[in-house]
Design a protein around this motif. Structure first.
Motif, PDB file in Angstrom:
ATOM      1  N   TRP A 139     -17.234  13.665 -53.663  1.00 60.09           N
ATOM      2  CA  TRP A 139     -18.051  12.893 -54.603  1.00 60.09           C
ATOM      3  C   TRP A 139     -19.507  12.955 -54.162  1.00 60.09           C
ATOM      4  CZ3 TRP A 139     -16.056   9.596 -58.635  1.00 60.09           C
ATOM      5  CH2 TRP A 139     -14.665   9.587 -58.730  1.00 60.09           C
ATOM      6  N   ILE A 140     -20.427  12.947 -55.142  1.00 63.04           N
ATOM      7  CA  ILE A 140     -21.854  12.935 -54.820  1.00 63.04           C
ATOM      8  C   ILE A 140     -22.537  11.817 -55.610  1.00 63.04           C
ATOM      9  CG2 ILE A 140     -21.910  15.410 -54.304  1.00 63.04           C
ATOM     10  CD1 ILE A 140     -23.316  15.759 -57.059  1.00 63.04           C
ATOM     11  N   ALA A 141     -23.537  11.221 -54.971  1.00 64.79           N
ATOM     12  CA  ALA A 141     -24.413  10.247 -55.638  1.00 64.79           C
ATOM     13  C   ALA A 141     -25.840  10.705 -55.395  1.00 64.79           C
ATOM     14  CB  ALA A 141     -24.181   8.848 -55.086  1.00 64.79           C
ATOM     15  N   MET A 142     -26.508  11.142 -56.441  1.00 64.73           N
ATOM     16  CA  MET A 142     -27.861  11.673 -56.310  1.00 64.73           C
ATOM     17  C   MET A 142     -28.854  10.542 -56.051  1.00 64.73           C
ATOM     18  SD  MET A 142     -27.334  14.874 -56.553  1.00 64.73           S
ATOM     19  CE  MET A 142     -29.056  15.414 -56.583  1.00 64.73           C
ATOM     20  N   PRO A 143     -29.931  10.821 -55.317  1.00 64.20           N
ATOM     21  CA  PRO A 143     -30.960   9.794 -55.063  1.00 64.20           C
ATOM     22  C   PRO A 143     -31.576   9.307 -56.370  1.00 64.20           C
ATOM     23  CG  PRO A 143     -31.260  11.705 -53.632  1.00 64.20           C
ATOM     24  CD  PRO A 143     -30.239  12.094 -54.643  1.00 64.20           C
TER      25      PRO A 143
END
Length: 214
Positions: free
Chosen positions: A141-145
């Protein structure tokens, strides 16, 4: 005086090769011997095949030093595995993981150009479950800034990605442990993951017990 009566005992005849009973008995004996020979011969039809001496990772160049030899009975599936008789071609790399002591399938080896997944290192401070070992599946999973030092809502980037390897070490100042997970990434997924890492996205690796692509 009474008359003495003598009864002549029947004389046994020496069997002749022309006697059909003798021929039938001989055929039965020969048939029984032949059956035993075929049974023993089929039970001993083993093949020398290669097994992995240790875990073989995707992309690893495989040589005979990485393999052991065992004798097994494969019958109709012999062509599916790498045998000693046909040998191991030079320059072969693992296209899929082969666990320790596992027979080496023919389809698990190929040339480097055939690799459609490549390992990418993802560093994380969270610990993974004990079940998350090489060969297991994880969701990335990724959470972008975002703005104000916050991150956007997490999104699944890689569903059911295979773990190629895991190493554990310390951070730069030794204050925390860092786990580096080597995840196999397909070429078409590579730009998104590398872009997320380059933009300092918050990347999370979650063990997927189902082990299937969602």
């Amino acid at each position: 005086m009474g008359q003495s009566v003598s009864i002549a005992a029947p004389r046994l005849k020496k069997p002749s090769w022309k006697d059909p009973r003798l021929l039938i008995g001989l055929l039965l004996v020969l048939g029984s011997i032949a059956g035993v020979i075929v049974l023993v011969g089929s039970a001993d039809r083993t093949t020398q095949v290669y097994t992995a001496r240790e875990d073989i990772a995707v992309g690893q160049v495989v040589t005979e030093a990485d393999l052991s030899i065992v004798k097994v009975r494969l019958d109709d599936v012999e062509s599916s595995y790498v045998t000693v008789e046909h040998g191991l071609a030079e320059g072969r790399v693992a296209l899929q993981r082969v666990a320790k002591d596992q027979l080496v399938p023919q389809q698990s080896l190929g040339v480097a150009d055939a690799l459609d997944r490549k390992p990418v290192a993802i560093a994380m401070e969270e610990e993974l479950p004990a079940q998350a070992v090489p060969g297991a599946r994880v969701d990335v999973w990724i959470a972008m800034p975002g703005s104000n030092r916050a991150f956007e809502e997490p999104q699944m980037l890689l569903p059911s990605a295979e773990i190629a390897g895991i190493t554990t070490g310390s951070s730069t100042f030794g204050s925390a442990k860092t786990t580096v997970v080597m995840v196999l990434v397909a070429d078409e997924q590579m730009p998104k993951l590398l872009g997320a890492l380059a933009n300092k996205a918050n990347v999370s690796v979650v063990w997927n017990p189902a082990g299937v692509v969602q």
